[in-house]
Design a protein around this motif. Structure first.
Motif, PDB file in Angstrom:
ATOM      1  N   LEU A 133      92.754  50.559   4.884  1.00 25.27           N
ATOM      2  CA  LEU A 133      93.916  49.970   5.551  1.00 25.27           C
ATOM      3  C   LEU A 133      94.123  48.527   5.103  1.00 25.27           C
ATOM      4  N   LEU A 134      93.031  47.780   4.954  1.00 26.82           N
ATOM      5  CA  LEU A 134      93.130  46.389   4.521  1.00 26.82           C
ATOM      6  C   LEU A 134      93.791  46.290   3.152  1.00 26.82           C
ATOM      7  N   ALA A 135      93.372  47.110   2.221  1.00 22.67           N
ATOM      8  CA  ALA A 135      93.948  47.064   0.875  1.00 22.67           C
ATOM      9  C   ALA A 135      95.402  47.520   0.877  1.00 22.67           C
ATOM     10  N   GLN A 136      95.735  48.496   1.713  1.00 21.45           N
ATOM     11  CA  GLN A 136      97.109  49.002   1.738  1.00 21.45           C
ATOM     12  C   GLN A 136      98.099  47.975   2.280  1.00 21.45           C
ATOM     13  N   VAL A 137      97.648  47.111   3.179  1.00 21.54           N
ATOM     14  CA  VAL A 137      98.576  46.132   3.753  1.00 21.54           C
ATOM     15  C   VAL A 137      98.455  44.750   3.120  1.00 21.54           C
ATOM     16  N   ASP A 138      97.445  44.559   2.254  1.00 25.00           N
ATOM     17  CA  ASP A 138      97.220  43.197   1.769  1.00 25.00           C
ATOM     18  C   ASP A 138      96.938  43.132   0.271  1.00 25.00           C
ATOM     19  N   SER A 139      95.706  43.407  -0.130  1.00 20.91           N
ATOM     20  CA  SER A 139      95.270  43.045  -1.481  1.00 20.91           C
ATOM     21  C   SER A 139      95.936  43.842  -2.590  1.00 20.91           C
ATOM     22  N   SER A 182      89.180  46.096  10.303  1.00 17.17           N
ATOM     23  CA  SER A 182      89.389  45.033   9.314  1.00 17.17           C
ATOM     24  C   SER A 182      90.845  44.987   8.866  1.00 17.17           C
ATOM     25  N   GLY A 183      91.426  46.146   8.608  1.00 18.91           N
ATOM     26  CA  GLY A 183      92.840  46.190   8.235  1.00 18.91           C
ATOM     27  C   GLY A 183      93.744  45.686   9.338  1.00 18.91           C
ATOM     28  N   MET A 184      93.364  45.968  10.581  1.00 19.69           N
ATOM     29  CA  MET A 184      94.159  45.493  11.708  1.00 19.69           C
ATOM     30  C   MET A 184      94.117  43.969  11.805  1.00 19.69           C
ATOM     31  N   GLY A 185      93.038  43.351  11.346  1.00 20.07           N
ATOM     32  CA  GLY A 185      92.980  41.892  11.326  1.00 20.07           C
ATOM     33  C   GLY A 185      94.093  41.291  10.487  1.00 20.07           C
ATOM     34  N   GLU A 186      94.349  41.871   9.319  1.00 19.51           N
ATOM     35  CA  GLU A 186      95.439  41.388   8.457  1.00 19.51           C
ATOM     36  C   GLU A 186      96.802  41.750   9.037  1.00 19.51           C
ATOM     37  N   ILE A 187      96.915  42.924   9.628  1.00 12.28           N
ATOM     38  CA  ILE A 187      98.186  43.341  10.215  1.00 12.28           C
ATOM     39  C   ILE A 187      98.604  42.390  11.335  1.00 12.28           C
ATOM     40  N   ILE A 188      97.660  42.044  12.204  1.00 12.18           N
ATOM     41  CA  ILE A 188      97.971  41.109  13.292  1.00 12.18           C
ATOM     42  C   ILE A 188      98.336  39.742  12.724  1.00 12.18           C
ATOM     43  N   LYS A 189      97.660  39.323  11.662  1.00 10.17           N
ATOM     44  CA  LYS A 189      98.030  38.061  11.013  1.00 10.17           C
ATOM     45  C   LYS A 189      99.480  38.099  10.533  1.00 10.17           C
ATOM     46  N   TYR A 263      80.296  40.018   7.858  1.00  6.57           N
ATOM     47  CA  TYR A 263      81.532  40.450   8.503  1.00  6.57           C
ATOM     48  C   TYR A 263      82.519  40.918   7.441  1.00  6.57           C
ATOM     49  N   SER A 264      83.381  41.884   7.809  1.00  8.21           N
ATOM     50  CA  SER A 264      84.436  42.309   6.891  1.00  8.21           C
ATOM     51  C   SER A 264      85.461  41.194   6.720  1.00  8.21           C
ATOM     52  N   HIS A 265      86.248  41.286   5.649  1.00  9.08           N
ATOM     53  CA  HIS A 265      87.260  40.263   5.384  1.00  9.08           C
ATOM     54  C   HIS A 265      88.280  40.192   6.523  1.00  9.08           C
ATOM     55  N   GLY A 266      88.777  41.341   6.958  1.00 10.50           N
ATOM     56  CA  GLY A 266      89.780  41.337   8.019  1.00 10.50           C
ATOM     57  C   GLY A 266      89.235  40.810   9.331  1.00 10.50           C
ATOM     58  N   GLN A 267      87.948  41.082   9.597  1.00 10.87           N
ATOM     59  CA  GLN A 267      87.338  40.521  10.796  1.00 10.87           C
ATOM     60  C   GLN A 267      87.296  38.998  10.714  1.00 10.87           C
ATOM     61  N   CYS A 268      86.985  38.466   9.533  1.00 12.07           N
ATOM     62  CA  CYS A 268      86.956  37.007   9.370  1.00 12.07           C
ATOM     63  C   CYS A 268      88.353  36.410   9.474  1.00 12.07           C
ATOM     64  N   VAL A 269      89.360  37.136   8.984  1.00 11.97           N
ATOM     65  CA  VAL A 269      90.748  36.683   9.157  1.00 11.97           C
ATOM     66  C   VAL A 269      91.110  36.637  10.642  1.00 11.97           C
ATOM     67  N   ALA A 270      90.615  37.606  11.410  1.00 14.32           N
ATOM     68  CA  ALA A 270      90.863  37.601  12.856  1.00 14.32           C
ATOM     69  C   ALA A 270      90.227  36.374  13.510  1.00 14.32           C
ATOM     70  N   PHE A 271      88.959  36.095  13.169  1.00 11.43           N
ATOM     71  CA  PHE A 271      88.320  34.871  13.680  1.00 11.43           C
ATOM     72  C   PHE A 271      89.155  33.650  13.301  1.00 11.43           C
ATOM     73  N   GLY A 272      89.507  33.570  12.007  1.00  7.11           N
ATOM     74  CA  GLY A 272      90.250  32.410  11.514  1.00  7.11           C
ATOM     75  C   GLY A 272      91.624  32.283  12.137  1.00  7.11           C
ATOM     76  N   GLU A 296      90.907  42.770  20.333  1.00  9.83           N
ATOM     77  CA  GLU A 296      89.802  43.511  20.945  1.00  9.83           C
ATOM     78  C   GLU A 296      90.165  44.987  21.101  1.00  9.83           C
ATOM     79  N   ASP A 297      91.410  45.262  21.476  1.00  9.83           N
ATOM     80  CA  ASP A 297      91.865  46.657  21.588  1.00  9.83           C
ATOM     81  C   ASP A 297      91.817  47.372  20.240  1.00  9.83           C
ATOM     82  N   MET A 298      91.998  46.613  19.167  1.00  6.21           N
ATOM     83  CA  MET A 298      91.978  47.196  17.825  1.00  6.21           C
ATOM     84  C   MET A 298      90.569  47.241  17.218  1.00  6.21           C
ATOM     85  N   GLY A 299      89.575  46.904  18.018  1.00  3.37           N
ATOM     86  CA  GLY A 299      88.193  47.016  17.563  1.00  3.37           C
ATOM     87  C   GLY A 299      87.650  45.781  16.874  1.00  3.37           C
TER      88      GLY A 299
END
Length: 362
Positions: A133-139, A182-189, A263-272, A296-299
């Motif tokens: 999911l992370l690659a499909q929405v970002d990289s 992780s993919g949801m981290g980028e989506i929320i961003k 941590y996964s990349h998307g998780q770190c993007v969520a923190f950031g 949190e709902d997205m894991g």
């Protein structure tokens, strides 16, 4: 199926296809005149077990010859040593300038294949088939390629646009929960920096996204791809507005490095992203809490483990996005209104690190 076309100066550069499985791929490959070309598929040992045979069987008549380079899975192998393995595989099959590489995998495989294709014979074509999911929405979108160097993320790289991006929804069904989150981290961003209707959409459909319902998942990926398309077309080489896509990445990358990629990349993007929201002067606390709840709902975790602040600042100082040794951050005037702020004080950063880090020692 959904399709998005990426343009540069009014010229079509490549298309992004969102499909249910690999079955439409031969038809899509006709657009890049593949039948007279050889193709080197680059993947990793985990993705290969899941999708390699399916892909090879689907596209065996689409190329004059196909070879495979299987790399070990993991960010720790995203380096120049393993780029050499791609070069060697290309040499072994006598890949020429008219031929191409195919990236089958997540962001690591996509970035490495993109960089190898950008530099092999001074540049050959490549195709992105993102399986996370992370690659499909970002990289997979936008042509950023690269490898890590001495644990500094994507320090060596090039802009090299793909000829085609093909995202298959069936690849997401087997994703582990951590990778899906992780993919949801980028989506929320994406929802924080552009399209004021997108964040409410994610909040409204969070149960369907938790269940990975295909129609909601496809629509979500499509909307994130539209946001990425907007910034990539406006600023293909990241001289201006495309930098807004780095929201949450300055501290996110620093945490990623200092935590030794645990941590996964998307998780770190969520923190950031949470930290960046807290650095914004005009973002209401209740809005931050709503974003935190959605994560949190997205894991996603919303408090990272305790890390030494001096190590975070050291990583920030070496980040390629920083300018003239000043700490440069993407912030928001308000939701979906990003801007670049120069030289944020260490005291402000210290405050948000304390806010979103757990108190126990490493």
């Amino acid at each position: 199926m959904r399709k998005l076309d990426i343009y540069q100066e009014d010229s079509l550069i490549y298309s992004i296809y969102l499909e249910k499985d690999f079955s439409a791929l031969p038809e899509r490959l006709n657009s890049v005149s593949s039948k007279k070309k050889k193709a080197l598929i680059v993947t990793d040992d985990q993705v290969a077990k899941l999708f390699l045979e399916d892909l090879k069987n689907t596209i065996e008549d689409s190329f004059s010859a196909i070879a495979v380079c299987i790399l070990p899975a993991g960010e720790e192998y995203k380096d120049l040593e393993h780029i050499q393995k791609i070069y060697q595989a290309a040499l072994d099959m006598e890949l020429e300038r008219k031929d191409m590489m195919i990236a089958l995998g997540g962001g690591v495989v996509g970035d490495m294949t993109g960089f190898a294709s950008a530099s092999y014979l001074r540049g050959i074509d490549f195709i992105q088939i993102p399986t996370t999911l992370l690659a499909q929405v970002d990289s997979s979108i936008g042509g950023k390629t690269g490898v890590d160097f001495y644990h500094y993320k994507n320090l060596i790289g090039a802009f090299h646009m793909p000829k085609l991006v093909y995202s298959s929804m069936h690849c997401l069904l087997s994703l582990p929960k951590v990778q899906y989150a992780s993919g949801m981290g980028e989506i929320i961003k994406h929802a924080l920096i552009h399209n004021e209707k997108y964040l409410p959409y994610l909040q409204e459909h969070k149960e369907a996204l938790q269940e990975r319902k295909p129609e909601i998942l496809l629509e979500t990926i499509y909307q994130s791809n539209r946001i990425k398309k907007y910034f990539v077309e406006k600023d293909p080489y990241e001289h201006g507005d495309r930098k807004f896509l780095n929201f949450g990445h300055s501290l996110g990358h620093a945490i990623e490095k200092v935590a030794d990629f645990s941590y996964s990349h998307g998780q770190c993007v969520a923190f950031g992203s949470l930290m960046a929201l807290s650095l914004c002067k005009n973002i209401a606390k209740e809005d931050i809490l709503k974003v935190q709840e959605l994560m949190e709902d997205m894991g996603l975790e919303t408090r990272c483990k305790a890390l030494k602040h001096e190590d975070i600042f050291e990583a920030l100082s070496k980040d390629k996005k920083q300018k003239n040794q000043h700490l440069q951050f993407v912030l928001l005037h308000q939701l979906c209104s990003p801007y670049i702020e120069e030289d944020i004080s260490k005291e402000r950063i210290e405050e948000v690190l304390k806010q979103f880090m757990r108190s126990e020692e490493v």
